[in-house]
Design a protein around this motif. Sequence first.
Motif, PDB file in Angstrom:
ATOM      1  N   GLY A   1     -26.594  46.138  36.446  1.00  0.00           N
ATOM      2  CA  GLY A   1     -27.982  46.039  36.017  1.00  0.00           C
ATOM      3  C   GLY A   1     -28.782  45.058  36.858  1.00  0.00           C
ATOM      4  N   LYS A   2     -30.011  45.430  37.139  1.00  0.00           N
ATOM      5  CA  LYS A   2     -30.869  44.640  38.015  1.00  0.00           C
ATOM      6  C   LYS A   2     -31.158  43.257  37.457  1.00  0.00           C
ATOM      7  CE  LYS A   2     -35.225  44.949  40.574  1.00  0.00           C
ATOM      8  NZ  LYS A   2     -36.423  45.791  40.843  1.00  0.00           N
ATOM      9  N   GLU A   3     -31.413  43.167  36.154  1.00  0.00           N
ATOM     10  CA  GLU A   3     -31.756  41.879  35.550  1.00  0.00           C
ATOM     11  C   GLU A   3     -30.604  40.885  35.656  1.00  0.00           C
ATOM     12  OE1 GLU A   3     -33.258  40.092  31.224  1.00  0.00           O
ATOM     13  OE2 GLU A   3     -33.237  42.268  31.595  1.00  0.00           O
ATOM     14  N   LEU A   4     -29.394  41.337  35.369  1.00  0.00           N
ATOM     15  CA  LEU A   4     -28.223  40.457  35.458  1.00  0.00           C
ATOM     16  C   LEU A   4     -27.948  40.070  36.911  1.00  0.00           C
ATOM     17  CD1 LEU A   4     -25.836  38.982  34.251  1.00  0.00           C
ATOM     18  CD2 LEU A   4     -24.566  41.141  34.224  1.00  0.00           C
TER      19      LEU A   4
ATOM     20  N   ASN B   1     -30.148  39.734  39.356  1.00  0.00           N
ATOM     21  CA  ASN B   1     -31.126  38.735  39.778  1.00  0.00           C
ATOM     22  C   ASN B   1     -30.832  37.364  39.184  1.00  0.00           C
ATOM     23  OD1 ASN B   1     -32.511  40.604  41.324  1.00  0.00           O
ATOM     24  ND2 ASN B   1     -33.926  41.163  39.669  1.00  0.00           N
ATOM     25  N   ALA B   2     -30.427  37.330  37.916  1.00  0.00           N
ATOM     26  CA  ALA B   2     -30.101  36.053  37.272  1.00  0.00           C
ATOM     27  C   ALA B   2     -28.875  35.420  37.932  1.00  0.00           C
ATOM     28  CB  ALA B   2     -29.862  36.270  35.787  1.00  0.00           C
TER      29      ALA B   2
END
Length: 309
Positions: A201-204, A206-207
């Motif tokens: 997943g993109k959000e994970l 980036n984090a």
Amino acid sequence: CLQFSEELKESLFDLLEEAFHEKLDSLQPVVDGFYTMESLAMRLLCDIIHEDLDHLLDRLFSAGSGTEVIMDVVQVLQDSFQELQADLLVHHFKEIVIQALKRVVQVYISKFTSKCAEPFKVPVMVVQIEKDCENLEQFFSRFVLSAVLEINLSPLTRIRSLLVCIPTVSELRMAYEQLIYAYPAFTPENARNVLQSRGIGKELINAALRSIQELEPRRLKMFDEYRLQQGNRRVLLKQASLTLRNKREVEHRTMEAAAETAAAWEEQVSKAPKTSTASDSIALPTVSVISPPPMAPASAGPLGADDPN
């Protein structure tokens, strides 16, 4: 020759008086010369093996290659090590083995990071890394200690950890941190490619990358130290090569001068006039010999016995 020269110098140092110790320093250039030749010979052997390894590992992670690439590497090294083990001293052979292991791991990671630039199937990659590590460990464990083997294979095992760890920011950061300690050339961009292939997943992603980026000053420092070590090694080898070449030039000029001197002497001898003696050699200059004083008559008494005083 190196061992003999060192032992000879040490034994003479113990046997001779202190006044002669300074003269033993004349043996040091001989010892230094053997050290230089030893380093260059080892470098040459490593380069030959590395060239073969690079050629084989070039197929790594290509379509349909699977684990057979590492199996081919093992077979080639087996043939090479069999000959080298019979011809080299033990510590030289072990150095060759360790350098070959380091080269395999280095090229393996380089190929892996290139593969990461495009999406790949993580389960297939994990299985291949596990099998390749198993084959390398089984082969190299015959020549090096398990602790040495574990340290040198750690970059590969830690890449696997980055592929399979729990997908949380803290776990991903920890896996990446352990990886850069073993292989500081692994960049955050390489980590991005791995995480994207994991499909977490993109959000994970980036984090995790923001957290990973905090480690960048530390990674760059370790990477600079690594490059400095490699650079110093190349400089030392270059200096050793130059020193050996200079010594050879001096020896060559010395031999030429000696040959010219010998030729001139032979020419002088051939042109010298013949003597009338039975020998055809050149007459040597005569040396005046001073005769000793006459000895006292046999009937004389002890020295000073006839002195009335």
